[in-house]
Write a protein that holds these residues in place. Sequence first.
Motif, PDB file in Angstrom:
ATOM      1  N   LEU A 228       0.834  -1.204   0.000  1.00 25.74           N
ATOM      2  CA  LEU A 228       0.000   0.000   0.000  1.00 25.74           C
ATOM      3  C   LEU A 228       0.869   1.256   0.000  1.00 25.74           C
ATOM      4  N   VAL A 229       1.870   1.285   0.877  1.00 28.04           N
ATOM      5  CA  VAL A 229       2.745   2.453   0.972  1.00 28.04           C
ATOM      6  C   VAL A 229       3.587   2.593  -0.297  1.00 28.04           C
ATOM      7  N   CYS A 230       4.127   1.481  -0.798  1.00 28.76           N
ATOM      8  CA  CYS A 230       4.943   1.539  -2.025  1.00 28.76           C
ATOM      9  C   CYS A 230       4.108   2.040  -3.201  1.00 28.76           C
ATOM     10  N   GLY A 231       2.869   1.605  -3.291  1.00 27.48           N
ATOM     11  CA  GLY A 231       1.988   2.083  -4.354  1.00 27.48           C
ATOM     12  C   GLY A 231       1.747   3.570  -4.247  1.00 27.48           C
ATOM     13  N   SER A 232       1.536   4.050  -3.030  1.00 22.68           N
ATOM     14  CA  SER A 232       1.316   5.478  -2.818  1.00 22.68           C
ATOM     15  C   SER A 232       2.559   6.284  -3.178  1.00 22.68           C
ATOM     16  N   VAL A 233       3.722   5.817  -2.758  1.00 26.67           N
ATOM     17  CA  VAL A 233       4.973   6.508  -3.077  1.00 26.67           C
ATOM     18  C   VAL A 233       5.201   6.516  -4.583  1.00 26.67           C
ATOM     19  N   ALA A 234       4.937   5.395  -5.235  1.00 28.62           N
ATOM     20  CA  ALA A 234       5.116   5.313  -6.690  1.00 28.62           C
ATOM     21  C   ALA A 234       4.194   6.291  -7.417  1.00 28.62           C
ATOM     22  N   ARG A 235       2.945   6.401  -6.954  1.00 27.71           N
ATOM     23  CA  ARG A 235       2.014   7.351  -7.583  1.00 27.71           C
ATOM     24  C   ARG A 235       2.489   8.785  -7.409  1.00 27.71           C
ATOM     25  N   ARG A 236       2.957   9.125  -6.203  1.00 24.42           N
ATOM     26  CA  ARG A 236       3.468  10.482  -5.974  1.00 24.42           C
ATOM     27  C   ARG A 236       4.711  10.744  -6.820  1.00 24.42           C
ATOM     28  N   PHE A 237       5.572   9.757  -6.957  1.00 22.16           N
ATOM     29  CA  PHE A 237       6.763   9.909  -7.791  1.00 22.16           C
ATOM     30  C   PHE A 237       6.357  10.143  -9.242  1.00 22.16           C
ATOM     31  N   ASP A 238       5.385   9.362  -9.731  1.00 18.07           N
ATOM     32  CA  ASP A 238       4.905   9.547 -11.100  1.00 18.07           C
ATOM     33  C   ASP A 238       4.334  10.950 -11.306  1.00 18.07           C
ATOM     34  N   GLN A 239       3.625  11.465 -10.314  1.00 16.08           N
ATOM     35  CA  GLN A 239       3.074  12.821 -10.417  1.00 16.08           C
ATOM     36  C   GLN A 239       4.186  13.861 -10.501  1.00 16.08           C
ATOM     37  N   VAL A 240       5.223  13.691  -9.713  1.00 16.86           N
ATOM     38  CA  VAL A 240       6.346  14.630  -9.742  1.00 16.86           C
ATOM     39  C   VAL A 240       7.054  14.558 -11.088  1.00 16.86           C
ATOM     40  N   VAL A 241       7.267  13.348 -11.590  1.00 15.66           N
ATOM     41  CA  VAL A 241       7.921  13.175 -12.889  1.00 15.66           C
ATOM     42  C   VAL A 241       7.070  13.803 -13.989  1.00 15.66           C
ATOM     43  N   SER A 242       5.765  13.587 -13.938  1.00 11.65           N
ATOM     44  CA  SER A 242       4.874  14.165 -14.945  1.00 11.65           C
ATOM     45  C   SER A 242       4.887  15.685 -14.883  1.00 11.65           C
ATOM     46  N   ALA A 243       4.855  16.233 -13.678  1.00 12.45           N
ATOM     47  CA  ALA A 243       4.890  17.689 -13.519  1.00 12.45           C
ATOM     48  C   ALA A 243       6.212  18.247 -14.026  1.00 12.45           C
ATOM     49  N   HIS A 244       7.297  17.555 -13.755  1.00 19.21           N
ATOM     50  CA  HIS A 244       8.611  18.001 -14.230  1.00 19.21           C
ATOM     51  C   HIS A 244       8.666  17.958 -15.755  1.00 19.21           C
ATOM     52  N   ALA A 245       8.149  16.877 -16.343  1.00 19.47           N
ATOM     53  CA  ALA A 245       8.146  16.753 -17.804  1.00 19.47           C
ATOM     54  C   ALA A 245       7.303  17.868 -18.430  1.00 19.47           C
ATOM     55  N   ALA A 246       6.160  18.182 -17.818  1.00 21.68           N
ATOM     56  CA  ALA A 246       5.305  19.257 -18.339  1.00 21.68           C
ATOM     57  C   ALA A 246       6.027  20.596 -18.238  1.00 21.68           C
ATOM     58  N   PHE A 247       6.744  20.821 -17.154  1.00 19.87           N
ATOM     59  CA  PHE A 247       7.498  22.058 -16.983  1.00 19.87           C
ATOM     60  C   PHE A 247       8.595  22.159 -18.037  1.00 19.87           C
ATOM     61  N   VAL A 248       9.340  21.089 -18.229  1.00 17.64           N
ATOM     62  CA  VAL A 248      10.415  21.090 -19.224  1.00 17.64           C
ATOM     63  C   VAL A 248       9.842  21.329 -20.618  1.00 17.64           C
ATOM     64  N   ALA A 249       8.721  20.685 -20.928  1.00 23.54           N
ATOM     65  CA  ALA A 249       8.094  20.852 -22.246  1.00 23.54           C
ATOM     66  C   ALA A 249       7.620  22.291 -22.440  1.00 23.54           C
ATOM     67  N   SER A 250       7.104  22.905 -21.389  1.00 22.21           N
ATOM     68  CA  SER A 250       6.588  24.267 -21.531  1.00 22.21           C
ATOM     69  C   SER A 250       7.699  25.302 -21.636  1.00 22.21           C
ATOM     70  N   THR A 251       8.871  24.998 -21.146  1.00 23.60           N
ATOM     71  CA  THR A 251       9.977  25.955 -21.225  1.00 23.60           C
ATOM     72  C   THR A 251      10.904  25.673 -22.400  1.00 23.60           C
ATOM     73  N   ALA A 252      10.701  24.576 -23.100  1.00 19.93           N
ATOM     74  CA  ALA A 252      11.586  24.208 -24.218  1.00 19.93           C
ATOM     75  C   ALA A 252      11.613  25.257 -25.325  1.00 19.93           C
ATOM     76  N   PRO A 253      10.481  25.810 -25.788  1.00 21.85           N
ATOM     77  CA  PRO A 253      10.543  26.818 -26.854  1.00 21.85           C
ATOM     78  C   PRO A 253      11.333  28.062 -26.424  1.00 21.85           C
ATOM     79  N   ALA A 254      11.178  28.469 -25.181  1.00 25.43           N
ATOM     80  CA  ALA A 254      11.912  29.658 -24.713  1.00 25.43           C
ATOM     81  C   ALA A 254      13.408  29.380 -24.692  1.00 25.43           C
ATOM     82  N   ARG A 255      13.802  28.175 -24.313  1.00 22.40           N
ATOM     83  CA  ARG A 255      15.227  27.861 -24.284  1.00 22.40           C
ATOM     84  C   ARG A 255      15.801  27.788 -25.694  1.00 22.40           C
TER      85      ARG A 255
END
Length: 121
Positions: free
Chosen positions: A89-116
């Motif tokens: 249960l705890v590992c599943g919760s941690v994995a979901r939170r990790f996936d959310q952070v990775v997704s948010a990071h990927a969205a941030f990188v994608a949104s700043t790519a044209p400016a870079r």
Amino acid sequence: MNKLPPEALEHVANYFRTLSEPTRLRVLNVLGTSELSVGEIAQLVDSSVANVSRHLAQMAQHGLVARESRGNSVYYRVADPTVNELCDLVCGSVARRFDQVVSAHAAFVASTAPARRRRAG
């Protein structure tokens, strides 16, 4: 935990404290549903027999593992199968939170790519 007295909460806290050590989690992970000797566990978690024995004693004190002597060897198994369910249960919760952070990071990188690219060009 609804309306547990402070004494019971202290036992719960000790249980979770016992689970808070990474080596102990690795031990529980390799035990799974099988039974292993201290030497086998130590080899599988890449630790010394003395270190694993110390962790197993702590886990046995809190009812997480059970031990059985056979000849010159001592074998351990998970005493309370709900600990595996709790860890899943705890590992599943941690994995979901990790996936959310990775997704948010990927969205941030994608949104700043044209400016870079404009600055680099």
